[in-house]
Design an enzyme around this catalytic site. Structure first.
Site, PDB file in Angstrom:
ATOM      1  N   ASP A  33      18.162  13.376 -29.457  1.00  0.00           N
ATOM      2  CA  ASP A  33      16.968  12.643 -29.029  1.00  0.00           C
ATOM      3  C   ASP A  33      15.823  13.588 -28.708  1.00  0.00           C
ATOM      4  OD1 ASP A  33      17.974  10.112 -29.261  1.00  0.00           O
ATOM      5  OD2 ASP A  33      18.627   9.982 -27.176  1.00  0.00           O
ATOM      6  N   ARG A  46      22.143   5.969 -20.277  1.00  0.00           N
ATOM      7  CA  ARG A  46      22.474   6.286 -21.671  1.00  0.00           C
ATOM      8  C   ARG A  46      23.077   7.682 -21.808  1.00  0.00           C
ATOM      9  NH1 ARG A  46      19.186   8.681 -25.048  1.00  0.00           N
ATOM     10  NH2 ARG A  46      19.427   7.057 -26.623  1.00  0.00           N
ATOM     11  N   GLU A 104       0.806  -1.217   0.000  1.00  0.00           N
ATOM     12  CA  GLU A 104       0.000   0.000   0.000  1.00  0.00           C
ATOM     13  C   GLU A 104       0.841   1.269   0.000  1.00  0.00           C
ATOM     14  OE1 GLU A 104      -3.558   1.966  -0.377  1.00  0.00           O
ATOM     15  OE2 GLU A 104      -3.147  -0.190  -0.448  1.00  0.00           O
TER      16      GLU A 104
END
Length: 247
Positions: free
Chosen positions: A169, A154, A116
């Site tokens: 990118d 990366r 939870e």
């Protein structure tokens, strides 16, 4: 960089950490990826890491003792550039800017919860960052941690073969990436834009910038609100808006 992941399910990471970019970065020694089952740090004979919430309510809550002990065991004396990241739906939504920030750390420790939630003392007195990857519900923090780790690793120098890939990118510049093409130049009557075949680098750069702006304007216009736009970018945005109005 050293990356440690506290999880009850370390086997979930075996494929992710040993394949593709992450696997190569680990093999090269650019990053040291580890998983730790924090159940090993439970302080009771049943290795219990969760308990019922005080005040009642549904579900179980992760206890503070195993998490605190596991983190303290991972931090060596004199560490100064360590981030302790709690994967949590209440956290700040993850983006490229956060990935770049985390990539500058020397040591990242990710805490992946289940059940939870967490004992609030973990959130208030142990972690440095709380991160969510989106407004939806997952079984635990493992998959979100994989997403963040992949995005961060990366960015480390030497991980990608072509360092310009990181710069171009989507989201690195604030814009979505321009359309990409490869051979053949004509496929089923669908042709690559002439400008990309021209060899004229200035025109190609201009086309790519315009297409990045066009794609962002069409798909993610809210990204412009976070950017400090140049005069050239503003010019292209206005041109595209005028063109859209005429159409």
């Amino acid at each position: 960089m050293k990356i440690d992941v506290l999880t009850l399910f370390p086997n979930m990471f075996s494929g992710v950490f040993n394949e593709s970019i992450l696997g190569k970065a680990n093999d090269k020694g650019i990053v040291n990826l580890n998983t730790i089952n924090f159940r090993d740090f439970a302080n009771n004979k049943h290795n219990t890491v969760d308990d019922y919430p005080y005040g009642g309510g549904a579900g179980m809550v992760l206890k503070p003792e195993p998490i605190f002990s596991a983190v303290e065991n991972l931090i060596t004396e004199g560490e100064t550039n360590t981030k302790i990241v709690l994967m949590c739906p209440q956290g700040k939504k993850f983006d490229q800017k956060k990935a770049e920030e985390l990539s500058k750390a020397q040591h990242l420790i990710f805490i992946c919860g289940h059940y939870e939630g967490y004992d609030e003392r973990i959130r208030e007195h142990l972690v440095t960052d709380e991160i969510s990857i989106g407004d939806y519900i997952l079984t635990g923090g493992e998959i979100p941690a994989m997403v963040v780790i992949d995005s961060v690793v990366r960015l480390l120098p030497g991980v990608l073969g072509n360092e310009t890939s990181v710069v171009s990118d989507s989201f690195s510049s604030g814009l979505l990436e321009y359309p990409q093409y490869t051979r053949p130049a004509s496929f089923r009557g669908l042709d690559v834009p002439d400008v990309l075949l021209s060899g004229h680098h200035k025109n190609i750069d201009e086309w790519r910038l315009k297409e990045s702006i066009r794609r962002t304007l069409e798909r993610r216009p809210e990204l412009f609100e976070k950017m400090k736009l140049s005069k050239e970018q503003l010019k292209y945005i206005n041109e595209l808006k005028d063109q859209s109005t005429k159409e």
